[in-house]
Scaffold this motif. Structure first.
Motif, PDB file in Angstrom:
ATOM      1  N   THR A  64      36.860  43.172 121.693  1.00  0.00           N
ATOM      2  CA  THR A  64      35.819  42.397 122.372  1.00  0.00           C
ATOM      3  C   THR A  64      36.469  41.430 123.344  1.00  0.00           C
ATOM      4  N   ASN A  65      35.711  41.057 124.371  1.00  0.00           N
ATOM      5  CA  ASN A  65      36.204  40.133 125.392  1.00  0.00           C
ATOM      6  C   ASN A  65      35.012  39.368 125.950  1.00  0.00           C
ATOM      7  N   ASP A  66      34.868  38.104 125.572  1.00  0.00           N
ATOM      8  CA  ASP A  66      33.731  37.281 125.982  1.00  0.00           C
ATOM      9  C   ASP A  66      34.195  36.125 126.853  1.00  0.00           C
ATOM     10  N   THR A  67      33.474  35.881 127.945  1.00  0.00           N
ATOM     11  CA  THR A  67      33.717  34.724 128.805  1.00  0.00           C
ATOM     12  C   THR A  67      32.373  34.054 129.048  1.00  0.00           C
ATOM     13  N   LYS A  80      19.084  21.573 130.560  1.00  0.00           N
ATOM     14  CA  LYS A  80      20.381  22.190 130.755  1.00  0.00           C
ATOM     15  C   LYS A  80      20.233  23.602 131.314  1.00  0.00           C
ATOM     16  N   ARG A  81      21.216  24.000 132.092  1.00  0.00           N
ATOM     17  CA  ARG A  81      21.208  25.332 132.682  1.00  0.00           C
ATOM     18  C   ARG A  81      22.019  26.294 131.814  1.00  0.00           C
ATOM     19  N   VAL A  82      21.523  27.517 131.719  1.00  0.00           N
ATOM     20  CA  VAL A  82      22.241  28.596 131.057  1.00  0.00           C
ATOM     21  C   VAL A  82      22.659  29.599 132.127  1.00  0.00           C
ATOM     22  N   TYR A  83      23.951  29.886 132.200  1.00  0.00           N
ATOM     23  CA  TYR A  83      24.458  30.767 133.251  1.00  0.00           C
ATOM     24  C   TYR A  83      24.622  32.190 132.719  1.00  0.00           C
ATOM     25  N   ASN A  84      23.768  33.086 133.185  1.00  0.00           N
ATOM     26  CA  ASN A  84      23.814  34.487 132.797  1.00  0.00           C
ATOM     27  C   ASN A  84      23.907  35.375 134.026  1.00  0.00           C
ATOM     28  N   GLY A  85      24.135  36.657 133.809  1.00  0.00           N
ATOM     29  CA  GLY A  85      24.152  37.618 134.909  1.00  0.00           C
ATOM     30  C   GLY A  85      25.190  37.291 135.965  1.00  0.00           C
ATOM     31  N   GLU A  86      24.744  37.279 137.220  1.00  0.00           N
ATOM     32  CA  GLU A  86      25.658  37.013 138.327  1.00  0.00           C
ATOM     33  C   GLU A  86      26.192  35.582 138.319  1.00  0.00           C
ATOM     34  N   LEU A  87      25.519  34.687 137.607  1.00  0.00           N
ATOM     35  CA  LEU A  87      25.932  33.284 137.576  1.00  0.00           C
ATOM     36  C   LEU A  87      26.909  32.978 136.443  1.00  0.00           C
ATOM     37  N   ALA A  88      27.112  33.924 135.560  1.00  0.00           N
ATOM     38  CA  ALA A  88      28.006  33.707 134.425  1.00  0.00           C
ATOM     39  C   ALA A  88      29.462  33.720 134.868  1.00  0.00           C
ATOM     40  N   PRO A  89      30.332  32.987 134.171  1.00  0.00           N
ATOM     41  CA  PRO A  89      31.758  33.054 134.500  1.00  0.00           C
ATOM     42  C   PRO A  89      32.293  34.459 134.229  1.00  0.00           C
ATOM     43  N   LYS A  90      33.363  34.811 134.906  1.00  0.00           N
ATOM     44  CA  LYS A  90      33.938  36.145 134.778  1.00  0.00           C
ATOM     45  C   LYS A  90      35.337  36.064 134.155  1.00  0.00           C
ATOM     46  N   GLY A  91      35.631  37.057 133.324  1.00  0.00           N
ATOM     47  CA  GLY A  91      36.952  37.131 132.720  1.00  0.00           C
ATOM     48  C   GLY A  91      37.420  38.568 132.659  1.00  0.00           C
ATOM     49  N   ARG A 109      51.349  43.197 125.021  1.00  0.00           N
ATOM     50  CA  ARG A 109      51.487  42.326 126.193  1.00  0.00           C
ATOM     51  C   ARG A 109      50.131  42.205 126.871  1.00  0.00           C
ATOM     52  N   MET A 110      49.618  40.985 126.911  1.00  0.00           N
ATOM     53  CA  MET A 110      48.292  40.744 127.485  1.00  0.00           C
ATOM     54  C   MET A 110      48.409  39.844 128.710  1.00  0.00           C
ATOM     55  N   GLU A 111      47.717  40.222 129.746  1.00  0.00           N
ATOM     56  CA  GLU A 111      47.665  39.426 130.967  1.00  0.00           C
ATOM     57  C   GLU A 111      46.215  39.353 131.418  1.00  0.00           C
ATOM     58  N   GLY A 112      45.694  38.147 131.570  1.00  0.00           N
ATOM     59  CA  GLY A 112      44.284  38.017 131.909  1.00  0.00           C
ATOM     60  C   GLY A 112      43.981  36.746 132.675  1.00  0.00           C
ATOM     61  N   GLN A 113      42.707  36.559 132.932  1.00  0.00           N
ATOM     62  CA  GLN A 113      42.266  35.363 133.646  1.00  0.00           C
ATOM     63  C   GLN A 113      40.769  35.187 133.455  1.00  0.00           C
ATOM     64  N   TYR A 114      40.300  33.981 133.729  1.00  0.00           N
ATOM     65  CA  TYR A 114      38.858  33.738 133.773  1.00  0.00           C
ATOM     66  C   TYR A 114      38.561  32.687 134.820  1.00  0.00           C
ATOM     67  N   GLY A 115      37.329  32.701 135.305  1.00  0.00           N
ATOM     68  CA  GLY A 115      36.926  31.746 136.330  1.00  0.00           C
ATOM     69  C   GLY A 115      35.417  31.604 136.352  1.00  0.00           C
ATOM     70  N   GLY A 116      34.969  30.451 136.812  1.00  0.00           N
ATOM     71  CA  GLY A 116      33.540  30.206 136.882  1.00  0.00           C
ATOM     72  C   GLY A 116      33.220  29.069 137.825  1.00  0.00           C
ATOM     73  N   ASN A 140      39.653  28.060 137.687  1.00  0.00           N
ATOM     74  CA  ASN A 140      40.486  29.241 137.452  1.00  0.00           C
ATOM     75  C   ASN A 140      41.536  29.007 136.380  1.00  0.00           C
ATOM     76  N   VAL A 141      41.709  29.982 135.497  1.00  0.00           N
ATOM     77  CA  VAL A 141      42.757  29.961 134.481  1.00  0.00           C
ATOM     78  C   VAL A 141      43.355  31.363 134.368  1.00  0.00           C
ATOM     79  N   LYS A 142      44.679  31.439 134.344  1.00  0.00           N
ATOM     80  CA  LYS A 142      45.392  32.707 134.157  1.00  0.00           C
ATOM     81  C   LYS A 142      46.288  32.591 132.919  1.00  0.00           C
ATOM     82  N   TYR A 143      46.551  33.711 132.282  1.00  0.00           N
ATOM     83  CA  TYR A 143      47.401  33.645 131.091  1.00  0.00           C
ATOM     84  C   TYR A 143      48.195  34.930 130.890  1.00  0.00           C
TER      85      TYR A 143
END
Length: 277
Positions: A64-67, A80-91, A109-116, A140-143
């Motif tokens: 599984t991979n959730d962002t 409060k706003r809930v960000y779903n669909g196109e507005l959700a952060p991506k990972g 070996r894992m290489e990934g990133q997320y942003g929102g 932005n975050v990379k790992y």
């Protein structure tokens, strides 16, 4: 008995420890908490973005991979706003696994990133949904994470390197079978939201290398060795400490440690009051 290859959960989260981002962040809502090892997506722990993945070491794949961005609001909004669909952060994450049978070692070996983006800014949701971009700077975050499991000697080695905008705070941890969490490191934010997020400086935020002895079912035995510290100090032998003591070292760090609060607090009184406490 041969060590079992188990499933492990890795969490990497970006959060703001204050109730708001302060004047430099237009008073947008923060997360009002310190560093934590509690589960992502479960109140009262919130994050501006949390990125969680489940690694199957037996199958050599990401299960599984959730962002997700926890709900928040701008100071002029009531709900409060809930960000779903196109507005959700991506990972995203890429995994490369391989085995060294002669050494009884399995490597992942894992290489990934997320942003929102904070789409509470006027017009941002409409632009994002119509054109797939926003004028608001992205968090932005990379790992890079490398895990070696030695089935003969019964331990896991984890090397973690996380970079990003340097803002806001960041924390990472791994959870083993049975729910034991182990910190992979923390980072206290640098600068202020508008500048730090815009620069995309790929700032080094977390770096660690640890060894975790394992039980036969793949769970953590309860101790951790700081391999990065051993190499830095050129010590001949790796020293182990209790996981509880190791974790406390990180979650006890003040979430504003070393950060200039004048970048967020408009009042000099707040700054001097903090010095006197």
């Amino acid at each position: 008995m041969t060590l079992q290859l188990a499933d492990y959960e890795i969490n990497i989260r970006s959060f703001h420890p204050e109730k708001t981002f302060g004047w430099s962040g237009l008073m947008f809502e923060g997360d009002n908490r310190g560093f934590s090892l509690k589960p992502s997506g479960v109140k009262p722990i919130t994050s501006r973005i949390w990125h969680r993945l489940s690694l199957s070491t037996s199958e050599g794949k990401i299960l599984t991979n959730d962002t997700v961005s926890d709900p928040s609001k701008a100071p002029w909004e009531k709900a409060k706003r809930v960000y779903n669909g196109e507005l959700a952060p991506k990972g995203r994450i890429f995994l490369k696994s391989r085995a060294f049978p002669n050494k009884h070692i399995y490597q992942y070996r894992m290489e990934g990133q997320y942003g929102g983006v904070n789409h509470a800014m006027p017009g941002s949701p409409e632009i994002q949904e119509a054109l797939d971009f926003s004028y608001v700077p992205t968090l932005n975050v990379k790992y890079k994470i490398v895990i070696d499991i030695d089935r003969r000697n019964g331990h896991m080695d984890i090397v973690t390197y996380i970079t990003g905008d340097g803002f806001p705070n960041c924390e990472a941890f791994i959870v083993g079978p049975g729910g034991q969490a182990v910190s992979l490191g923390v980072h206290v934010r640098k600068g202020a939201a508008p500048v730090s997020l815009s620069l995309n400086a790929d700032y080094p935020m977390i770096a660690s290398a640890i060894r975790l002895p394992l039980n036969n079912n793949g769970s953590f035995k309860g101790t951790v060795g700081d391999e990065l510290l051993r190499r830095t100090n050129k010590q001949p032998k790796l020293k182990f400490q209790k996981i509880t003591d190791w974790n406390y070292r990180f979650i006890s760090i003040p979430a504003n440690s070393g950060h200039c609060m004048l970048l967020e607090k408009a009042s000099l009184k707040y700054y001097f009051d903090g010095l006197l406490k």
